[in-house]
Design an enzyme around this catalytic site. Structure first.
Site, mmCIF file in Angstrom:
data_model
loop_
_atom_site.group_PDB
_atom_site.id
_atom_site.type_symbol
_atom_site.label_atom_id
_atom_site.label_comp_id
_atom_site.label_asym_id
_atom_site.label_seq_id
_atom_site.Cartn_x
_atom_site.Cartn_y
_atom_site.Cartn_z
ATOM 1 N N SER A 168 0.852 -1.180 0.000
ATOM 2 C CA SER A 168 0.000 0.000 0.000
ATOM 3 C C SER A 168 0.889 1.230 0.000
ATOM 4 C CB SER A 168 -0.934 -0.036 1.218
ATOM 5 O OG SER A 168 -1.815 1.063 1.231
ATOM 6 N N ARG A 337 -5.408 3.730 -0.591
ATOM 7 C CA ARG A 337 -6.502 3.728 0.383
ATOM 8 C C ARG A 337 -7.757 3.090 -0.196
ATOM 9 N NH1 ARG A 337 -7.501 9.313 3.409
ATOM 10 N NH2 ARG A 337 -8.015 9.949 1.288
ATOM 11 N N VAL A 459 -6.465 4.450 11.235
ATOM 12 C CA VAL A 459 -5.306 4.646 10.355
ATOM 13 C C VAL A 459 -5.714 5.124 8.964
ATOM 14 C CG1 VAL A 459 -3.990 2.924 11.615
ATOM 15 C CG2 VAL A 459 -5.308 2.229 9.623
ATOM 16 N N GLU A 460 -4.730 5.643 8.240
ATOM 17 C CA GLU A 460 -4.902 6.154 6.871
ATOM 18 C C GLU A 460 -6.055 7.157 6.760
ATOM 19 O OE1 GLU A 460 -4.621 3.640 3.489
ATOM 20 O OE2 GLU A 460 -3.154 2.309 4.389
ATOM 21 N N GLY A 461 -6.097 8.086 7.710
ATOM 22 C CA GLY A 461 -7.144 9.096 7.738
ATOM 23 C C GLY A 461 -8.225 8.697 8.716
#
Length: 899
Positions: A168, A337, A459-461
């Site tokens: 990713s 994402r 995570v990731e926003g």
């Protein structure tokens, strides 16, 4: 006089027409004035915000924002499919990996993946899924990447995170798009072979969601490096945390702000966010310590460095990559994402669906499978409907990435909604499993998923930020056909160019708004009669959904323009309003994906309940969200009332899914079948004896097969023919020729399987460490298999009407009788041990003794089973008598249980 007034009116119209239709005059008199006002309303956009807005591409989200979704175009996109090589990898190495994983051993005993699992992941190229074949990787599609992560996540969250992070947002993705040839040739083959373990450091203690404000910095300088003098590079100081794979990484991707006070690279001092690759054995780099996020065992921890010198060649992209880091990150996030976290969310929902349906059929309370109770049906319907829609969105989004899209807004939609719906699905599954779900241990296949859900939420926003600021905040600019052009013009320092760009966008925007304003009321009044919004050859049972979504898309475009016009830049601070508008856009996308899934799957009729439930639920939510937006819209009440009447001129027409529809979904999940298999396709389903999920799957099949036999024995008990209690009923029923030897063995097998399924783990008084893992469970299961006696039927004289007294009743007939309120006559029981005692009659005094195995499994009295740890409600009329008979002992049994 009238003629003069008419001429004056015509003259005014002519002047207006000349102004509006002559571009030079229009820009001079109208456009430039509006541009000045627009610049005052528009908040200042930072460089990082502008780069985020410019990142990614607009795909189907643009159609939905336009108010004119082209359904034929959507359905014409090819169905995302795996190649033969990708399917072989899933059926081979991925399946093997899942068989090696024991999440209890990983999270409780080792707090890490076993060494042999780490080696298997590296040797089989799991870190190189997205790396092209020329560099030694697999070059898999986004869909294959998603399928791999989803399957592993259904077995072990730890292993899934370990595999997904390098594929990713990590060095491989960044190198593929922005690395120099030298960097690609050196690192990509090593990453693909597992010779390097990568991680990427972005989050700092002072910069979490506001990642653009990272305080980590580097100063351009010259220094001695590896025996060479005056090497151009930078001294970097940083402190990062939450870095997955960091404690075991060999290569660290690092984001920091670069400054050039000595002007060694040029006249600018603040060069912007820059990305570099740093070997973790570099002097001065501190790495290796771990965080412990909610008992998750994946490697995650902090790292730091102070004045660590790195040469210019370590910057991703070389010197040309200086200051380009934020743009690199935003573009990679737009695609990455879209894949990993949606895949883990879908995997969790499918696991919840598969296990909850089976457990609902196997677990029996009040002489009834708990899945037959309406309270459990409600939860099962939510799990099934959500899982169906989630997987549709996952597959369609991965397909978009494979078409070359980098859908930044859609990636935020699927990240937020698939992780949130996964949370709902797992919560519902825990409610259904009751005490089985909350007692953690090697037999618990849900507990760790429940425990780790907040990780994917964060995570990731973080999800709150994603919903309230990104989906609509970014979508309003990126997906709207004209706003991005207007914003670009407003920030353009070239006044002449800005005027032309803004003028063209403004004219288009005005016409766009006028069309949606008129269409909103027209669709509100006549939308169900407008067949033009239905795609060609659409089946009648789903045609109305296309009409509904077209109408709601028009309403959304209209209301979004009103909000932008009234609030302007202040909408950025109206986060709740922005979040609700983002919800509408999200539901429209999820519904689109659901309809496409149904078409791509070949319109299977068995899936219609899942389609109807998920669509009706989402459309109803859209309607309610419109209502919430209008109820909180910061404008005059009369104006808001007019808006409401404009959008819903004849009231709110949509209703949530009915109970009957939820009942149909529950039945799909409670029995083996193609619809159930499609709903849960792609997850790992173990077959090893002794594995908790394997036992559950076998128990479900056995429960369906043995249901008619249970009914046969129960009828014999009610008629007085069988008079024994507990497990002895099976033996007596056999000796009386009520059931055959094979049927008796099946019933005893069901008893043992049910016992294994409902069993929970227990430990010593101090919860001491006790080695126990699934690798030795197959042997344990084999050693505890019931040794069924070899039944040899005796010749027992049967009454002539025996066949009529004990007719076999199928599971389907049993379900229908339950629904009609007649279950008290034939209710499925947990091997009939809850039946009131029947006095033995004089004709059957000699009852063969049961074997020792059946004696071990005697069940408690009915009152002892009605405990608070079970999920099923106690209000079933069919069991009132049994419940009342145990009332006197209920308090005592609950007190004993508490002790």
């Amino acid at each position: 006089m009238l003629l003069s007034l008419f001429y004056i009116f015509l003259s005014i119209l002519a002047v207006i027409a000349i102004i509006l239709f002559v571009p030079v005059l229009r820009r001079l008199i109208v456009t430039n004035q509006i541009l000045k006002m627009f610049r005052k309303m528009l908040p200042q956009i930072s460089q990082t915000e502008q780069e985020a807005l410019d990142a990614g591409t607009v795909w189907w989200d643009g159609d939905l924002f336009s108010g004119r979704p082209d359904w034929n175009k959507l359905l014409a996109y090819p169905k995302p499919q795996l190649s033969d090589e990708e399917q072989t990898f899933l059926d081979g190495p991925v399946e093997q990996l899942c068989e090696m994983l024991d999440e209890w051993q990983i999270t409780h005993e080792l707090i890490d993946l076993p060494p042999e699992v780490w080696q298997f992941i590296k040797d089989n190229g799991f870190f190189g899924l997205i790396i092209p074949k020329e560099y030694g990787g697999y070059g898999f599609s986004a869909l294959a990447h998603s399928e791999v992560v989803m399957k592993i996540s259904s077995r072990s969250g730890t292993a899934a995170v370990t595999v997904m992070v390098p594929n990713s947002l990590g060095p491989a993705e960044l190198l593929l798009h922005y690395g120099t040839d030298e960097q690609k040739n050196h690192y990509l083959p090593r990453l693909a072979k597992g010779l390097e373990v990568p991680c990427f450091g972005l989050t700092s203690p002072e910069a979490g969601s506001d990642a653009g404000s990272i305080p980590d910095y580097g100063i351009v300088c010259k220094s001695e490096f590896e025996g060479k003098q005056d090497v151009l590079g930078m001294r970097v100081t940083w402190e990062k945390r939450y870095i997955t794979l960091g404690p075991v990484a060999t290569i660290l991707g690092l984001a920091f702000k670069l400054y050039d006070p000595d002007h060694l690279l040029g006249q600018e001092e603040d060069l912007g966010i820059t990305l570099a690759l740093i070997p973790t054995d570099t002097p001065g780099l501190n790495i290796g310590r771990r965080h412990f996020p909610l008992n998750a065992a994946f490697q995650n921890g902090p790292n730091s460095g102070e004045d660590v010198f790195i040469p210019m060649e370590w910057i991703i992209g070389g010197q040309a990559g200086v200051g380009q880091g934020w743009r690199m990150l935003m573009n990679c996030l737009a695609a990455g994402r879209s894949i990993s976290l949606p895949a883990t969310g879908a995997g969790a929902a499918k696991l919840a669906a598969r296990t909850s349906g089976a457990y609902g059929r196997v677990r029996v309370q009040f002489n009834t499978p708990i899945g037959y109770f309406e309270g459990i049906e409600e939860a099962l319907a939510r799990i099934g409907g959500n899982a169906y829609m989630m997987d549709a969105a996952r597959v369609m989004t991965a397909g978009a990435v494979d078409l070359g899209e980098k859908p930044s807004v859609i990636s935020a939609i699927v990240k937020y909604h698939l992780t949130e719906r996964a949370r709902q699905a797992v919560n519902d599954a825990m409610d259904i499993h009751g005490g089985k779900g909350i007692c953690i241990g090697p037999r618990n296949y849900l507990g760790r998923s429940y425990q780790h859900i907040p990780v994917s939420i964060t995570v990731e926003g973080a999800n709150i930020l994603t919903r309230s600021m990104i989906i609509f905040g970014q979508g309003a600019i990126r997906c709207h056909p004209y706003i991005l052009q207007e914003v670009t013009a407003a920030n353009d320092t070239d006044k002449k160019r800005a005027s032309k760009i803004f003028d063209a966008a403004l004219v288009g925007h005005v016409l766009f708004s006028m069309r949606n304003t008129m269409n909103s009321i027209v669709y509100g009044l006549f939308g169900k009669y407008m067949k033009g919004s239905v795609p060609e050859n659409s089946p009648p049972e789903i045609a109305n959904y296309y009409q509904q979504l077209t109408r709601l898309s028009v309403n959304f475009a209209f209301l979004a323009d009103i909000a932008l016009m009234f609030l302007g830049g202040a909408l950025k601070r109206k986060e709740r309003l922005s979040a609700r508008l983002g919800d509408i856009l999200s539901y429209l996308y999820l519904c689109s994906a659901t309809l496409k899934r149904f078409e791509d799957d070949g319109r299977p009729q068995a899936d219609l309940p899942l389609l109807h439930w998920s669509m009706q639920d989402a459309v109803y939510r859209i309607q309610q969200t419109f209502d919430e937006v209008l109820s909180n819209f910061p404008a005059n009440k009369v104006f808001v009332w007019l808006l409401r009447k404009w959008i819903f001129p004849v009231g709110k027409p949509y209703s949530p899914p009915t109970d009957d529809l939820g009942h149909e979904i529950a039945r799909i999940m409670l029995e083996p079948g193609e619809a159930r298999d499609r709903l849960t396709s792609g997850i790992f389903i173990p077959t090893t004896p002794g594995d908790p999920m394997s036992d559950l799957e076998e128990a479900l099949k056995c429960a369906i097969e043995s249901a008619p036999l249970e009914s046969k024995v129960r009828n014999a008990v009610k008629s007085g023919k069988v008079t024994a209690q507990g497990d002895k009923q099976i033996t007596q029923a056999y000796h009386l020729n009520v059931i055959t030897a094979a049927e008796a063995e099946l019933l005893k097998k069901m008893k043992e399987l049910r016992s294994r399924v409902i069993k929970v783990d227990d430990f010593s008084q101090d919860i001491a460490y006790e080695p126990f893992n699934l690798s030795n469970q197959s042997a344990l299961a084999a050693s505890t298999e019931p040794e069924l006696e070899q039944f040899e039927p005796e010749q027992v004289t049967q009454p002539e009407d025996d066949a009529s007294e004990n007719p076999p009743i199928s599971g389907i007939e049993q379900s229908k009788l339950f629904e009609s309120g007649q279950l008290s006559e034939i209710a499925a029981s947990d091997l009939f041990t809850d039946t009131k005692p029947v006095q033995p009659n004089s004709e059957n005094k000699e009852i063969p003794a049961p074997d020792s195995e059946t004696e071990k499994h005697k069940k408690p009295a009915p009152a002892e089973q009605a405990t608070t740890s079970d999920s099923a409600p106690s209000g079933n009329k069919a069991e009132e008598e049994n419940q009342q008979s145990g009332d006197s002992n209920a308090d005592k049994s609950q007190t004993n249980q508490a002790k």
